[in-house]
Design an enzyme around this catalytic site. Structure first.
Site, short mmCIF file in Angstrom:
data_model
loop_
_atom_site.label_atom_id
_atom_site.label_comp_id
_atom_site.label_asym_id
_atom_site.label_seq_id
_atom_site.Cartn_x
_atom_site.Cartn_y
_atom_site.Cartn_z
N GLY A 15 0.81 -1.21 0.00
CA GLY A 15 0.00 0.00 0.00
C GLY A 15 0.84 1.26 0.00
O GLY A 15 1.91 1.30 0.62
N VAL A 27 16.89 8.53 -0.41
CA VAL A 27 17.70 7.41 -0.87
C VAL A 27 18.52 7.83 -2.08
O VAL A 27 19.74 7.58 -2.16
CB VAL A 27 16.83 6.19 -1.21
CG1 VAL A 27 17.65 5.11 -1.93
CG2 VAL A 27 16.18 5.61 0.04
N ARG A 76 0.87 -5.04 -5.62
CA ARG A 76 1.01 -6.30 -4.88
C ARG A 76 1.66 -7.33 -5.81
O ARG A 76 1.48 -7.29 -7.03
CB ARG A 76 -0.35 -6.81 -4.42
CG ARG A 76 -1.22 -5.77 -3.73
CD ARG A 76 -0.79 -5.45 -2.33
NE ARG A 76 -1.68 -4.47 -1.69
CZ ARG A 76 -1.49 -3.99 -0.47
NH1 ARG A 76 -0.46 -4.39 0.25
NH2 ARG A 76 -2.34 -3.10 0.04
N ASP A 107 5.54 -5.50 6.35
CA ASP A 107 6.16 -6.79 6.65
C ASP A 107 6.26 -7.70 5.44
O ASP A 107 7.26 -8.41 5.27
CB ASP A 107 5.34 -7.50 7.75
CG ASP A 107 5.65 -6.96 9.14
OD1 ASP A 107 6.67 -6.28 9.30
OD2 ASP A 107 4.87 -7.24 10.06
N THR A 129 4.02 2.27 5.83
CA THR A 129 2.62 1.83 5.96
C THR A 129 1.88 2.79 6.86
O THR A 129 2.41 3.21 7.90
CB THR A 129 2.51 0.40 6.55
OG1 THR A 129 1.14 0.13 6.87
CG2 THR A 129 3.35 0.23 7.79
N ASP A 131 -0.53 2.00 8.67
CA ASP A 131 -1.18 1.23 9.73
C ASP A 131 -0.40 1.19 11.04
O ASP A 131 -0.94 0.74 12.06
CB ASP A 131 -1.44 -0.20 9.27
CG ASP A 131 -2.52 -0.27 8.19
OD1 ASP A 131 -3.45 0.55 8.25
OD2 ASP A 131 -2.43 -1.13 7.31
N ASP A 133 1.77 -0.81 12.06
CA ASP A 133 1.69 -2.17 12.58
C ASP A 133 2.98 -2.98 12.39
O ASP A 133 2.95 -4.21 12.41
CB ASP A 133 0.52 -2.91 11.94
CG ASP A 133 0.64 -3.01 10.42
OD1 ASP A 133 1.49 -2.32 9.83
OD2 ASP A 133 -0.15 -3.77 9.82
N MET A 173 -9.27 3.35 8.11
CA MET A 173 -8.50 2.22 7.60
C MET A 173 -7.83 1.49 8.77
O MET A 173 -7.64 2.03 9.85
CB MET A 173 -7.48 2.68 6.56
CG MET A 173 -8.15 3.24 5.31
SD MET A 173 -7.05 3.42 3.90
CE MET A 173 -7.12 1.76 3.23
N ARG A 175 -7.05 -2.82 8.57
CA ARG A 175 -7.70 -4.13 8.41
C ARG A 175 -7.41 -5.04 9.59
O ARG A 175 -8.30 -5.68 10.13
CB ARG A 175 -7.24 -4.78 7.10
CG ARG A 175 -7.97 -6.09 6.79
CD ARG A 175 -7.65 -6.60 5.40
NE ARG A 175 -8.16 -5.74 4.36
CZ ARG A 175 -7.40 -4.97 3.55
NH1 ARG A 175 -6.08 -4.98 3.69
NH2 ARG A 175 -7.93 -4.22 2.64
N HIS A 254 -9.77 5.36 0.99
CA HIS A 254 -8.40 5.61 0.55
C HIS A 254 -7.99 7.07 0.58
O HIS A 254 -6.82 7.38 0.29
CB HIS A 254 -8.18 5.01 -0.85
CG HIS A 254 -8.07 3.52 -0.83
ND1 HIS A 254 -9.17 2.70 -0.78
CD2 HIS A 254 -6.99 2.71 -0.80
CE1 HIS A 254 -8.77 1.44 -0.75
NE2 HIS A 254 -7.45 1.41 -0.76
N ARG A 257 -4.89 7.53 2.53
CA ARG A 257 -3.58 7.21 1.96
C ARG A 257 -2.96 8.40 1.22
O ARG A 257 -1.76 8.42 0.99
CB ARG A 257 -3.69 6.04 0.99
CG ARG A 257 -3.93 4.70 1.64
CD ARG A 257 -3.62 3.58 0.66
NE ARG A 257 -3.89 2.28 1.21
CZ ARG A 257 -3.09 1.62 2.03
NH1 ARG A 257 -1.94 2.17 2.41
NH2 ARG A 257 -3.41 0.43 2.48
#
Length: 326
Positions: A15, A27, A76, A107, A129, A131, A133, A173, A175, A254, A257
């Site tokens: 995502g 970078v 993805r 991850d 991300t 999230d 998480d 958001m 999940r 979204h 995002r």
């Protein structure tokens, strides 16, 4: 320790998240400052397998730090779990002279980087991300922007909810992780917050809370619902039928995002991106950049993937207690 790299590749995977462009920019420019060649890989691991690889210079990342999303696009790539696909990807990187790779994602993206390191590619992961998480870091690129976007939207919903004396369910958001919902629950003073990690699916408890609030003079009731629980529209219909109070659902989706990243996401993502390039130039591999206890650190990918992360129990507690005014 592997040899210091000469050519750095950078990709974004999974995502998208606000601040990814700041990380890409860092970078590229830090890599160039260290004397490396830098190449961008479009559309994540899928683009890598299709050899969508471009040369990048300082000018190619001009004026992107304030932009949301990712200029390299993302996708993805379920097939990347297959060893033969990982081996093919490593071969493509080597064919293009890329001996070091920065992977910006979650991850799942780290697992891809971990496998590529086994095939001789120096890899560094960055936590990209919304999230929050990823267990090895207290900060992930994009969370600050996403949670502020959600917070501002919920403030607006509360205004109109109060005007019409409604109950409003706002779906954010998350999940499998309730960090956005939890933080907004505290920041917005929500009456109820439904977290994937904690929700007991007892809607009667919600109904009783709404009715009690109305009896005590509450003019609105805000329920923040995490995406992992979902079904906000049908939930709103059931609550309205049970309480007799007009109930509306708003799914933010979204929009969380997108948008220009906050100062924190720009600065932290830039710092992490630069550190990733520096680590590759030092010859490090199979590492993840994180933020722990006020410092930017690097952690072994294997260790990072073995870690687990839960919600802050005290924050969960005060989210409920501070939202109760009756």
């Amino acid at each position: 320790m592997a040899n210091a790299v000469k050519t750095i590749g950078v990709l974004t995977s999974g995502g998208d998240a606000p601040g990814m462009n700041a990380a890409i920019r860092a970078v590229v420019r830090e890599g160039l400052a260290n004397g490396c060649t830098v190449k961008g890989i479009r559309r994540g691991y899928s683009g890598l397998l299709e050899e969508e690889i471009i040369d990048m210079d300082a000018h190619s990342v001009s004026d992107i730090i304030s932009r949301g999303g990712t200029i390299l696009q993302t996708a993805r790539c379920p097939e990347f779990v297959q060893p033969e696909v990982q081996k093919k990807a490593a071969g493509i990187l080597k064919d293009h002279g890329i001996d070091g790779l920065v992977v910006i994602g979650g991850d799942g993206s780290y697992r891809g980087a971990q496998k590529l390191s086994h095939y001789g590619i120096n890899t560094i992961g960055l936590p990209g991300t919304i999230d929050l998480d990823i267990a090895c870091t207290e900060y992930t690129i994009g969370f600050d922007t996403a949670v502020n976007t959600a917070m501002e939207a919920i403030d607006k919903v509360r205004d109109t909810s109060t005007s019409h004396e409604r109950c409003s369910i706002v779906e954010v958001m998350g999940r499998g992780a309730g960090y956005i919902a939890l933080w907004c629950g505290i920041a917005n003073g929500a009456e109820d917050v439904l977290l994937p990690e904690k929700y007991n699916y007892d809607e009667q408890e919600l109904v009783n809370h709404i009715i009690s609030g109305r009896k005590h003079g509450k003019q609105h009731h805000i329920i923040i619902n995490a995406e992992g629980i979902g079904h906000s529209t049908s939930m709103a219909k059931r609550i309205e039928a049970a309480t007799g109070i007009e109930t509306r659902a708003t799914i933010l989706g979204h929009m969380q995002r997108g948008g220009s990243p906050t100062c924190k996401d720009r600065v932290y993502a830039s710092t992490m991106g630069a550190l990733a390039a520096d680590l590759l130039c030092e010859g490090k591999t199979n590492r993840v950049v994180g933020y722990q206890h006020g410092e930017f650190v690097d952690v072994d990918i294997d260790e990072a993937l073995a870690m687990t992360k839960g919600l802050d129990e005290y924050q969960v507690k005060i989210c409920q207690s501070l939202g109760n005014a009756y």
